[in-house]
Design a protein around this motif. Structure first.
Motif, short mmCIF file in Angstrom:
data_model
loop_
_atom_site.label_atom_id
_atom_site.label_comp_id
_atom_site.label_asym_id
_atom_site.label_seq_id
_atom_site.Cartn_x
_atom_site.Cartn_y
_atom_site.Cartn_z
N SER A 356 38.90 48.60 49.56
CA SER A 356 37.91 48.86 48.52
C SER A 356 38.18 48.03 47.26
N GLU A 357 39.45 47.93 46.88
CA GLU A 357 39.78 47.20 45.66
C GLU A 357 39.48 45.70 45.81
N LEU A 358 39.71 45.16 47.01
CA LEU A 358 39.34 43.77 47.25
C LEU A 358 37.82 43.59 47.10
N GLY A 359 37.08 44.52 47.69
CA GLY A 359 35.62 44.45 47.61
C GLY A 359 35.12 44.55 46.18
N ILE A 360 35.70 45.46 45.40
CA ILE A 360 35.27 45.65 44.01
C ILE A 360 35.53 44.40 43.19
N GLU A 361 36.70 43.81 43.34
CA GLU A 361 37.04 42.63 42.52
C GLU A 361 36.24 41.41 42.94
N MET A 362 35.93 41.29 44.23
CA MET A 362 35.06 40.19 44.65
C MET A 362 33.66 40.37 44.07
N GLU A 363 33.17 41.61 44.10
CA GLU A 363 31.83 41.86 43.57
C GLU A 363 31.79 41.67 42.05
N ARG A 364 32.88 42.02 41.37
CA ARG A 364 32.93 41.80 39.92
C ARG A 364 32.79 40.30 39.60
N TYR A 365 33.46 39.49 40.39
CA TYR A 365 33.38 38.03 40.22
C TYR A 365 31.96 37.55 40.47
N ARG A 366 31.36 38.06 41.55
CA ARG A 366 30.00 37.63 41.87
C ARG A 366 29.00 38.03 40.79
N LEU A 367 29.15 39.23 40.25
CA LEU A 367 28.19 39.75 39.26
C LEU A 367 28.35 39.09 37.90
N HIS A 368 29.60 38.92 37.46
CA HIS A 368 29.82 38.57 36.06
C HIS A 368 30.46 37.20 35.85
N GLY A 369 30.92 36.59 36.92
CA GLY A 369 31.52 35.27 36.75
C GLY A 369 32.85 35.31 36.02
N VAL A 370 33.07 34.29 35.19
CA VAL A 370 34.38 34.05 34.60
C VAL A 370 34.29 34.08 33.08
N LEU A 371 35.25 34.73 32.44
CA LEU A 371 35.33 34.69 30.98
C LEU A 371 35.77 33.30 30.53
N GLU A 372 35.30 32.89 29.37
CA GLU A 372 35.70 31.59 28.85
C GLU A 372 37.21 31.53 28.62
N SER A 373 37.80 32.65 28.22
CA SER A 373 39.25 32.67 28.02
C SER A 373 39.99 32.47 29.34
N GLU A 374 39.46 33.02 30.43
CA GLU A 374 40.06 32.83 31.75
C GLU A 374 39.96 31.37 32.17
N LEU A 375 38.78 30.78 31.97
CA LEU A 375 38.58 29.38 32.31
C LEU A 375 39.53 28.50 31.50
N SER A 376 39.69 28.82 30.22
CA SER A 376 40.57 28.03 29.36
C SER A 376 42.00 28.08 29.86
N ARG A 377 42.48 29.26 30.20
CA ARG A 377 43.86 29.38 30.70
C ARG A 377 44.02 28.65 32.03
N ALA A 378 43.02 28.76 32.89
CA ALA A 378 43.09 28.06 34.18
C ALA A 378 43.16 26.55 33.98
N LYS A 379 42.40 26.05 33.03
CA LYS A 379 42.41 24.61 32.75
C LYS A 379 43.76 24.19 32.18
N ILE A 380 44.27 24.99 31.25
CA ILE A 380 45.57 24.67 30.65
C ILE A 380 46.66 24.62 31.73
N ALA A 381 46.68 25.64 32.60
CA ALA A 381 47.69 25.70 33.66
C ALA A 381 47.58 24.48 34.57
N THR A 382 46.36 24.07 34.90
CA THR A 382 46.14 22.95 35.81
C THR A 382 46.56 21.63 35.19
N VAL A 383 46.18 21.40 33.94
CA VAL A 383 46.53 20.15 33.27
C VAL A 383 48.03 20.08 33.04
N LYS A 384 48.64 21.18 32.60
CA LYS A 384 50.08 21.17 32.35
C LYS A 384 50.85 20.94 33.64
N ALA A 385 50.38 21.50 34.73
CA ALA A 385 51.04 21.26 36.02
C ALA A 385 50.94 19.78 36.40
#
Length: 925
Positions: A356-385
Motif C-alpha cells: 500500500s505504501e508503495l502504491g500511495i507514494e507512486m500515486e503522490r508522484y503522479r498527482l503532484h509531481g516534484v517540488l522545486e526544492s527536490e529538483l534543486s537538491r537532485a541537480k546539486i547531487a548529480t552535478v557534484k557527483a
C-alpha cells in the motif's frame, strides 16, 4: 509576413536543437583505438595508477546467450579451459609461469563469463617488452589457440560443479526463479552462465570446439589495454600475436525480450528467506545510448528516481514506513532490456502495508509531481557527483578503469571522460524542469501491464491477487502534496578555537608527521597525490566491545548507529541528509574487539565539512529512535538469514573457538538484540566518546600545513581523552588444541564449509608474521593443486595468515574452502597433510623466488595507495606497532629466507595450536 518569419525562425530553432541532441556522444580524448585487418578492436588508455604496470583484458562478445540448447554452461566452462592448456602454454604451465613473474592467480590473472560476454583478465607486474609480449601471447592463445584436451575437460568438470556449489544459496535460487518471471519466454531466462549440471558432466570436446570456432572471432572481440606505457609499446605485440586470428561471420542471437502485454501477479517462496520483497516491475526495449539526446534522457531518469528514493528514505526516517528499505530504478538490465521497478523489503507480516505504501507514494508522484526544492537538491547531487568523478578519475585503480571501459564495450560503445560527462551535465541540467521529471515518472511507472512480484517464505501463505487489490486501492487514493522542510545551514553554531599541537615528530623514511594535542589525541599525517583531490581519515579509540558483557552484548554496534544517520540533538536524520546533499564524503563507524573506529573518505573540497560533522558527532551524536528501531529489525533479519548459511556460521565460529566461547566474541543472538534499549545505547555512545585514547591517521592530496590547519580546529579542540583499563583487551581465555569443532546447519544449500588452521604469531611479531604470510602464499599453490586441480574437491581454496591487530593469540594461518558434505573428511585430511609436508620440507628456492616477486608486486602497488597508508597508520600506537615496522616491510619480506620460514612454521604449527572447524549442511526435515 511577420508571422511567417516567426514560424520559420521557430522551426530553425527546433532544427538546431534536434541537431545538437542528435549529436554523437564524444569519446574520451585519452582513448586510442585501432582495428586490425582481421576486425579485432583494440582500445588503449594511458593510466599511471599503479605505476609501472599494465592491465590487458580480452573481451569476447559471447556468453551464455550464445549457447545452443546442448551447450548450456559451456561458455563458462570454456573460460576455465583457457587456463588448462594452449599452444604456447601447455597444461600446468600457464598459471605457473605468470606466478613466477609475480602474479597471483585469481587476483592478477582471472576471467569471468556473463550472459553476453566472456572476459579474460591479465594484470602484468611491469611494462618491460618481454613481459608485455608474453602477456599478449597468453591472451591471443586464449582467443584462438586453446588445446581443449579431453583429459583437461574431464578433470575440470568437478571444478565447475564445485563452483556451482560454491555459488549456491538462497540468493542464487531466487535469481534462478525470478529471472523467468521478469523476462518470460526469453532466451535470457533459459541461459544462466553456470549452465546445467548434466550438460557440464557429459560435455564432449566437439561441443567446445563448435562454440569456440563460432564465437571466438576477432571481429567479435575487443582487446582493452590500460597502463603506464605508450600505445606504441604494446601495439606491435598485439599485431604480432593476434594478426593470424581469422575473421568469420558471427550469427545474430536475439534475447527474445517481449514487453509485458498484461498485468501479472507472481509469488515466489523460499524457506530460507527471512524478509519479504515486494516489487512492481516493467520492462522496455533498450534504446541506444550514443547521442546527446540519450544522455539527457538518462539524466532525467536519474533525477526522477533520485527524488522518489529520497522520499522513501524520509518516510522511513520519520518512522512512518512499514518497509525497511525501498527504491525506484530505471536501468539497462543485462544489456537486453530497460528494467523499471519500484520495490521495498521488510518483515513478512508487513507485506500488505508495504504494498500500500508503495502504491500511495507512486500515486503522490503522479498527482503532484516534484517540488522545486527536490529538483534543486537532485541537480546539486548529480552535478557534484560529476565534479567528483573528474577530481578522482586520474587516481582510479587501473582495474576500476578497465571495468568502466569493459562495461561500455559490452554495449558496443566507447567511453567518455569524466570531464566530458561533467560538461554535458552542466550544459543540460539547468534546462531540465520539474514537469519533465513528472512526465517521466508518469510514463515509466504507469499502472498498465505491470508485474507485481512478491518474494517471501512459504508461511504464512500470501494471496498475491489480494495484494494487487491492495495496490489498486492505494493508487486510487488522492494523497496530499508534500511540503518543504526547514533546511539546516550549519552544524556547529559556536566558533571553534584552533589548538596547536604540543608535540611533533617526522619519520624521515616515510614522511609521516606525528603530532599530539594537549587533549591527548595523536594524529599521523602523510601527503600523497596518487589519489588526486582525495583524503582518507581513520580514527581509532580504545574501548567498546571489550567492555561489554553477556548481558549487554551488542551495545557498541547499536551505539554506532548514530554515525549512519549522523544525527545530533538539534539536527534530525532527514535534515542531516539534506544538508549533506552534494557533499562528496562518506563517514562510517565500526568496531573490533578493543576499539571503535570511524572512517572518512572525502574530496579535498569537502574535507572540512566532513571534519565538522565528525567534531559535531563526537560532542553531540544522538541515536535517532527510528534509526535505532530499524537497526534492530535489520540486525535480527540478518541473524535469521545467517542461520542458513554455512559460510557465515563458520566465520562466526572462529573467535569463539579461539577464546573458549568468550561471550564478547560470540555472535549476537536475536534475544540479545531485542533486549537492547535506546537509552542504554545512547549512554554507551557517550561513554565511548568520553573514553579511551584516540588516535587518527590522515593521508591524502593535501599539504601537511593544510592538514594541520584543519586538525588544529576540529581535532585539537575536542575534549581531553581519558584512560581505559587496557587489561580488558587481554581478559579472555585461549584454547588448547588440537580442537575439532563441528556444527550442523539445516539448509537446502548442499554446501559444507571448513577451515583447517593453526594459531600463530601476534601482529607485532613482524618477522614471524611476515614469514607466515609468505608461507601461506606458497601453500595456496600447493593446496590449489592438491584439492582443486588433482581431486576437484572444491572450486577455490583460500589460504591466508590472519593477523589480529588488537587481541593477542587470535592470529592464525589456515585454509578455508567449500565442498560437498560427504567430502569434508577427505578434504580436511589432505589439507592438513599438505601443511605438514610443507613443514617437513620447507619452501624450495624456486618457490621463494616466486613468492618474493609476488609480494614485491603487491607491496609496490599498496604503498602507492593513500588509503592503504591511512589503514596501516590507523591506531598504530594503540596496537603496539610503529611506523618503522611499515618502513621495513618491503626489505623484510625480501630478506626472509626458506630456513626461517621452515623454523617459524615448526614453532607455531604444533598440535596445541591446531584447530579445525567444519560446518555441515543438513537438509531440513
Amino acid at each position: 509576413m511577420r508571422m511567417h518569419n516567426w514560424f520559420w525562425s521557430f522551426l530553425a530553432v527546433l532544427s538546431l536543437s534536434f541537431l545538437v541532441e542528435a549529436q554523437q556522444l564524444p569519446v574520451d580524448p585519452s582513448i586510442k583505438t585501432e582495428t586490425l585487418d582481421n576486425g579485432l578492436k583494440v582500445i588503449f588508455k594511458k593510466h599511471q595508477v599503479p605505476t609501472g604496470k599494465v592491465s590487458i583484458w580480452l573481451h569476447v562478445h559471447a556468453g551464455s546467450l550464445q549457447e545452443k540448447d546442448d551447450q548450456q554452461g559451456l561458455a563458462h566452462f570454456l573460460e576455465h579451459l583457457a587456463f588448462n592448456g594452449t599452444k604456447n602454454f601447455p597444461p600446468g604451465e600457464l598459471i605457473k609461469y605468470f606466478e613466477s613473474i609475480g602474479l597471483r592467480f585469481g587476483q592478477h590473472q582471472n576471467a569471468f563469463t556473463g550472459f553476453d560476454q566472456t572476459t579474460y583478465i591479465l594484470t602484468l607486474p611491469n611494462v618491460q617488452p618481454k613481459t608485455i609480449d608474453k602477456g599478449v601471447l597468453c591472451l591471443s592463445d586464449y582467443a584462438f589457440r586453446m588445446l581443449l584436451e579431453v583429459t583437461e575437460i574431464d578433470s575440470e568438470k568437478n571444478v565447475i560443479l564445485e563452483e556451482k556449489r560454491a555459488r549456491s544459496g538462497v540468493r542464487q535460487r531466487l535469481f534462478d526463479k525470478t529471472l523467468p518471471v521478469i523476462l518470460p519466454d526469453s532466451l535470457v531466462a533459459q541461459r544462466l552462465p553456470i549452465g546445467k549440471a548434466d550438460i557440464v558432466e557429459n560435455a564432449t570436446r566437439s561441443q567446445f570446439v563448435d562454440f569456440y570456432d563460432t564465437w571466438y572471432t576477432p571481429n567479435n572481440s575487443t582487446l582493452i589495454v590500460v597502463g603506464d606505457l605508450e600505445f606504441d609499446a604494446v601495439l606491435p605485440a598485439i599485431i604480432k600475436h593476434f594478426s593470424e586470428w581469422k575473421s568469420k561471420d558471427v550469427p545474430v542471437v536475439s534475447p527474445g525480450i517481449k514487453p509485458y502485454d498484461k498485468p501479472r501477479n507472481k509469488l515466489i517462496t523460499e524457506s530460507e528467506v527471512t524478509k519479504a520483497d515486494v516489487d512492481i516491475v516493467n520492462i522496455r526495449p533498450l534504446k541506444p545510448e550514443n547521442t546527446v539526446a540519450s544522455f539527457r534522457a538518462n539524466l532525467i531518469k536519474r533525477l526522477t528516481t533520485w527524488v522518489f528514493n529520497q522520499r522513501m528514505k524520509e518516510r522511513l526516517e520519520e518512522g512512518n514506513a512499514s518497509y525497511q528499505s525501498a527504491y525506484a530504478t530505471i536501468y539497462p538490465f543485462l544489456n537486453v532490456c530497460e528494467y523499471i521497478a519500484v520495490g521495498a523489503e521488510g518483515k513478512t507480516d508487513q507485506i500488505e502495508n508495504i504494498t500500500s505504501e508503495l502504491g500511495i507514494e507512486m500515486e503522490r508522484y503522479r498527482l503532484h509531481g516534484v517540488l522545486e526544492s527536490e529538483l534543486s537538491r537532485a541537480k546539486i547531487a548529480t552535478v557534484k557527483a560529476a565534479e567528483n568523478a573528474v577530481d578522482t578519475e586520474a587516481g582510479l585503480d587501473a582495474r576500476s578503469v578497465m571495468y568502466r571501459i569493459n562495461g561500455e564495450v559490452s554495449k558496443h560503445l566507447l567511453p567518455m571522460s569524466a570531464q566530458q560527462k561533467l560538461e554535458l551535465t552542466q550544459k543540460i541540467i539547468p534546462g531540465i524542469t520539474a514537469d519533465e521529471l513528472h512526465e517521466v515518472f508518469t510514463d515509466y511507472f504507469a499502472k498498465e501491464n505491470r508485474l507485481l512480484l512478491v518474494v517471501t517464505k512459504p508461511e504464512p501463505a500470501i494471496d498475491v491477487d489480494k495484494l494487487r487489490e491492495k495496490l489498486n486501492e492505494a493508487e486510487a487514493q488522492k494523497p496530499a502534496a508534500l511540503e518543504d522542510r526547514a533546511q539546516v545551514k550549519q552544524l556547529i553554531s559556536e566558533t571553534l578555537v584552533p589548538k596547536e599541537p604540543i608535540e611533533s615528530a617526522i619519520d624521515q623514511v616515510s614522511g609521516v608527521e606525528t603530532i599530539e594535542y594537549a587533549n591527548g589525541i595523536k594524529v599521523h599525517l602523510r601527503t600523497m597525490n596518487k589519489r588526486p583531490n582525495q583524503v582518507y581519515m581513520r580514527m581509532s579509540r580504545l574501548g567498546g566491545v571489550m567492555q561489554e558483557s553477556e548481558n549487554n552484548r551488542g551495545l557498541t554496534s547499536a551505539a554506532l548507529v548514530a554515525y549512519n544517520t549522523s544525527a545530533t540533538s538539534n539536527i534530525d536524520p532527514i535534515q542531516m541528509r539534506q544538508y549533506r546533499t552534494g557533499k562528496q564524503f562518506n563517514i562510517s563507524a565500526s568496531s573490533n574487539f578493543a576499539q571503535t573506529q570511524v572512517s572518512i573518505d572525502s574530496s579535498v573540497k569537502n574535507f572540512s565539512d566532513s571534519l565538522e560533522l565528525f567534531h559535531a558527532l563526537v560532542l553531540d551524536a544522538k541515536i535517532d529512535k527510528n534509526a535505532f528501531d530499524e537497526w534492530k529489525k535489520k540486525t535480527i533479519l540478518s541473524i535469521e538469514a545467517n542461520a542458513f548459511k554455512t559460510d557465515q556460521q563458520l566465520f562466526q565460529s572462529i573467535d569463539p573457538v579461539l577464546t573458549e566461547k568468550d561471550p564478547r566474541f560470540v555472535a549476537l543472538t536475536v534475544e540479545q538484540v531485542e533486549a537492547l534499549k535506546l537509552q542504554d545505547a545512547q549512554k554507551w555512545l557517550e561513554q565511548i566518546h568520553s573514553g579511551g585514547p584516540l588516535e587518527i591517521s590522515l593521508v591524502g592530496d593535501m599539504s601537511i600545513l593544510d592538514m594541520k590547519k584543519l586538525t588544529n580546529q576540529y581535532i585539537g579542540s575536542l575534549p581531553k581523552v581519558t584512560k581505559v583499563d587496557e587489561k580488558l583487551r587481554d581478559s579472555y581465555k585461549r584454547f588448547t588444541g588440537p580442537l575439532l569443532y563441528t556444527k550442523d546447519v539445516e539448509t537446502e544449500t548442499p554446501k559444507a564449509t571448513l577451515i583447517v588452521a593453526w594459531r600463530t604469531a601476534n601482529y607485532t611479531d613482524y618477522k614471524e608474521r611476515r614469514a607466515l604470510q609468505l608461507a601461506s602464499q606458497i601453500l595456496s599453490i600447493h593446496l590449489r593443486n592438491e584439492i582443486r586441480e588433482k581431486r576437484g574437491l572444491t572450486y577455490s581454496t583460500s589460504t591466508f595468515q590472519s593477523s589480529e591487530l588488537v587481541a593477542d593469540d587470535l592470529s592464525f594461518i589456515g585454509c578455508y574452502f567449500t565442498t560437498a558434505g560427504d567430502k569434508v573428511e577427505e578434504a580436511a585430511k589432505i589439507t592438513k597433510k599438505v601443511f605438514e609436508d610443507f613443514i617437513a620440507k620447507g619452501p624450495s628456492d624456486e618457490e621463494m623466488s616466486t613468492v618474493r616477486k609476488q609480494f614485491k608486486n603487491i607491496l609496490d602497488t599498496n604503498f602507492e595507495k593513500p588509503e592503504y597508508w591511512a589503514n596501516v597508520l590507523n591506531g598504530i600506537r594503540l596496537n603496539g606497532a610503529s611506523i618503522e615496522s611499515i618502513n621495513m616491510a618491503k626489505e623484510q619480506y625480501m630478506n626472509i629466507d626458506a630456513p626461517f620460514i621452515k623454523k617459524t612454521m615448526e614453532k607455531f604449527m604444533i598440535e596445541a595450536n591446531f584447530f579445525e572447524i567444519r560446518i555441515l549442511p543438513v537438509h531440513p526435515k
